[in-house]
Write an enzyme that holds these catalytic residues in place. Structure first.
Site, short mmCIF file in Angstrom:
data_model
loop_
_atom_site.label_atom_id
_atom_site.label_comp_id
_atom_site.label_asym_id
_atom_site.label_seq_id
_atom_site.Cartn_x
_atom_site.Cartn_y
_atom_site.Cartn_z
N GLY A 191 0.26 -46.26 10.79
CA GLY A 191 -0.91 -46.20 9.89
C GLY A 191 -1.70 -44.92 10.38
O GLY A 191 -1.24 -44.28 11.35
N CYS A 209 5.04 -46.57 15.68
CA CYS A 209 3.90 -45.51 15.67
C CYS A 209 2.78 -46.18 15.98
O CYS A 209 2.24 -46.67 17.05
CB CYS A 209 4.26 -44.80 14.25
SG CYS A 209 3.51 -43.23 14.42
N TYR A 210 1.75 -46.39 15.04
CA TYR A 210 0.35 -46.91 15.36
C TYR A 210 0.66 -48.25 15.53
O TYR A 210 -0.12 -48.52 16.46
CB TYR A 210 -0.36 -46.76 13.91
CG TYR A 210 -1.74 -47.52 14.15
CD1 TYR A 210 -2.80 -46.77 14.46
CD2 TYR A 210 -1.92 -48.81 13.68
CE1 TYR A 210 -4.28 -47.18 14.52
CE2 TYR A 210 -3.19 -49.80 13.86
CZ TYR A 210 -4.21 -48.82 14.10
OH TYR A 210 -5.34 -49.43 14.51
N HIS A 264 9.57 -42.96 13.57
CA HIS A 264 9.53 -43.81 12.19
C HIS A 264 10.99 -43.99 11.93
O HIS A 264 11.77 -43.15 11.45
CB HIS A 264 9.04 -43.40 11.08
CG HIS A 264 7.66 -43.39 11.13
ND1 HIS A 264 7.06 -44.34 10.42
CD2 HIS A 264 6.59 -42.47 11.62
CE1 HIS A 264 5.62 -44.17 10.73
NE2 HIS A 264 5.34 -43.03 11.25
N GLU A 306 12.40 -45.91 9.81
CA GLU A 306 12.75 -46.32 8.60
C GLU A 306 12.83 -45.13 7.52
O GLU A 306 13.30 -45.18 6.39
CB GLU A 306 11.50 -47.21 7.94
CG GLU A 306 10.24 -46.64 7.80
CD GLU A 306 9.47 -46.57 9.14
OE1 GLU A 306 10.08 -46.96 10.28
OE2 GLU A 306 8.35 -46.51 9.01
N ASP A 321 13.90 -55.50 -16.83
CA ASP A 321 13.10 -56.67 -16.00
C ASP A 321 12.99 -57.92 -16.77
O ASP A 321 13.31 -59.08 -16.36
CB ASP A 321 11.78 -55.98 -15.54
CG ASP A 321 11.91 -54.83 -14.73
OD1 ASP A 321 12.89 -54.52 -14.23
OD2 ASP A 321 10.84 -54.08 -14.63
N LYS A 371 13.22 -52.77 -7.55
CA LYS A 371 13.97 -52.59 -8.75
C LYS A 371 15.50 -52.68 -8.84
O LYS A 371 16.19 -53.29 -9.51
CB LYS A 371 13.59 -51.21 -9.31
CG LYS A 371 14.18 -50.78 -10.66
CD LYS A 371 13.10 -51.19 -11.76
CE LYS A 371 13.80 -50.83 -13.26
NZ LYS A 371 13.01 -51.59 -14.26
#
Ligand code: XMP
Length: 522
Positions: free
Chosen positions: A59, A86-87, A179, A181, A236, A378
């Site tokens: 964050g 991180c944060y 991070h 990710e 969708d 998606k």
């Protein structure tokens, strides 16, 4: 909160730009997770959700600031594993008795860094350091942990972050300064894999399981009532319709509004697919005359869009009103549309994007919503579509905007121009498919320009429309690059369009990226 019965992982969002990527990494491991903004995660919320593990996201705030975002204390007492990023790492350290120091220029660290192992064994870094004993990571922090909390030990360090990876192994609390990710931490997925293994996830979040659960949920929600689904021919709404039909059969009626702004053969395809192939009750609302009549003489893009939006709602309401006893409206809302974003300025206020064409309809018609794709990204919707047996040609389709060809026909819309546009577009897409490029391209289409140009064909002079080809690559439609076709491809396509489509004598290729352009012309 969703009714999913799988073990779930809670991601507490502290406002990082990349929180959604954490969810992606976990879904790839077949772990079900939900992102919730920190303002919403109270003790009661935690008790109700009963997550099997928790991740604190990164964050932009500083834990040094009075009143900075925190998880509830109860998170640490649940007895479940926690991973702080991180944060989230700094919050965890400070909450548990460690120290964080404010960032100064010398200690801030942004970009690529390398973490080396300290030799302390832990399942969390298993298989991670094996390769080269040094792993590339992505750092992005101002503040840093200066003293780790009691019970923690250091598993990995980097030159700028002596506490790059720490763990309290007894409590299964793990904290990383970087991070894992993001793409720039190439083996970051391994850390998530280790974390969910340590947390005891079975990795049973599969599309097959999702399908079964979604069907059960739809049945429980709808009972013996009727559902209306607006079908656009897009991925969708198609997947939503087939899933709901599998759950409740003929209690579902689809309404397909044909506004006369569809591509060549599109209306026939949708009707053949759903009515003839799937036996789904389908109302084909052929309202081309109404839409094109009201659009006559309109050239302003905003007025076009507003006119189409208003008529769409009127028409949908008219046909839906004929379906007796309908109590529900199905929508293909996706997870990125419903993730509530963290707002630092306005307290716990949230922004939720409402979904395209039928926005506002449920309230107007007094209908309740069925949104069976709300938990999916998606690409997961595409996977579910495949699971349900929808053909790849349908699932892999490029997006097509609600206002259809109207926004690919700058200036006034006429039936003549639409006809020319349809033909040119069909040739262009055929070319792209023939050259095996369709799946590499996010979206491709022709726009017919409001300008006639002089040409020469055979011995005669022509005075016909010019058109622009558009093809872009993109991840989410928010930004885009033009597709680098070869000159040969462009030349061949231009020749085919001019030879095969009466009414066009000049072809251009649009090489604008987004920004500053948009993907559509209007
Ligand atoms: P732009 O032109 O804004 O488009 O760069 C981004 C993506 O959104 C699609 N688009 C729409 N989709 N209703 C829709 O359902 C709309 O009004 C609409 N306008 C643009 C566009 O095709 C592209 O994929």
């Amino acid at each position: 909160m969703s009714q999913i019965s799988h073990d779930r992982l809670l991601i507490i969002d502290f406002g990082s730009q990349v929180t959604q990527l954490i969810a992606r990494r976990l879904r790839e491991l077949n772990v079900y997770c939900e992102i919730h903004p920190y303002q919403k995660v109270t003790d009661a919320f935690l008790r109700e959700m009963a997550p099997r593990a928790i991740i604190f996201s990164g964050g932009p705030d500083s834990v040094m600031r009075e009143g900075s975002p925190r998880p509830p204390r109860a998170a640490y007492d649940l007895g479940v594993p926690i991973l702080g990023i991180c944060y989230g790492q700094q919050v965890m350290m400070q909450d548990l008795g460690g120290k964080v120091e404010a960032g100064e220029h010398a200690t801030a660290e942004f970009g690529r860094a390398y973490v080396t192992p300290t030799g302390v064994a832990s399942g969390f870094v298993e298989g991670w350091f094996d390769a080269g004993a040094r792993e590339q990571v992505w750092m992005s922090h101002g503040d840093h942990v200066s003293e780790i909390a009691p019970g923690f030990e250091v598993l990995g360090t980097s030159p700028g972050a002596p506490f790059a990876i720490t763990a309290d192994q007894a409590r299964r609390f793990y904290a990383v300064q970087f991070h894992p990710e993001v793409h720039h931490t190439p083996n970051g997925a391994r850390l998530y894999e280790n974390f969910v293994r340590l947390a005891g996830f079975k990795g049973d979040w599969t599309m097959g399981a999702y399908r079964e659960e979604a069907i059960a949920k739809i049945r429980a929600q709808v009972g013996d009532k009727r559902v209306i689904c607006g079908l656009s021919g897009g991925v969708d709404s198609s997947v939503a319709a087939v899933l709901i039909h599998e759950a409740i059969g003929d209690q579902l009626t689809c309404v397909f509004v044909d506004h006369g702004l569809l591509r060549q053969g599109e209306a026939e395809e949708v009707v053949a697919m759903f009515r003839d192939n799937y036996n789904i009750p389908l109302i084909h609302a052929d309202e081309a005359d109404l839409f094109l009549g009201e659009l006559e003489g309109v050239s302003d893009p905003e007025i076009k869009r507003k006119t189409i939006g208003r008529l769409f709602i009127d028409v949908f309401q008219k046909y839906a009103g004929q379906i007796e006893g309908a109590e529900f409206l199905a929508q293909g809302t996706l997870y990125p549309d419903v993730i509530e974003s963290v707002s630092f300025s306005g307290g716990p206020s949230v922004t939720i994007k409402s979904h395209h064409n039928v926005g506002g309809l449920p309230e107007k018609m007094g209908l309740k919503l069925v949104e069976p794709l709300r938990e999916l990204f998606k690409d997961e919707v595409r996977a579910l579509g495949r699971e349900l047996g929808l053909p790849q040609s349908f699932i892999g389709r490029h997006p097509f905007p609600g206002p259809g060809l109207a926004i690919r026909c700058p200036g006034e819309i006429t039936r003549e121009k639409l006809e020319i546009l349809r033909k040119a577009d069909a040739v262009y897409i055929d070319q792209i498919r023939k050259h095996g490029l369709y799946d590499e391209i996010w979206q491709a289409f022709v726009a017919i320009l409001p300008v006639r140009t002089v040409g020469v064909m055979g011995d005669g002079r022509t005075y016909d429309f010019a058109c622009a080809l558009r093809a872009v690559t993109s991840v989410d439609g928010m930004t885009a690059d033009y597709y680098p076709f070869t000159h040969d491809f462009l030349g061949e396509t231009a020749t085919r369009i001019i030879n095969e489509v009466k009414g066009i004598n000049r072809v251009t290729y649009d090489i604008t990226s987004k920004p500053p352009g948009t993907i559509e012309w209007e």
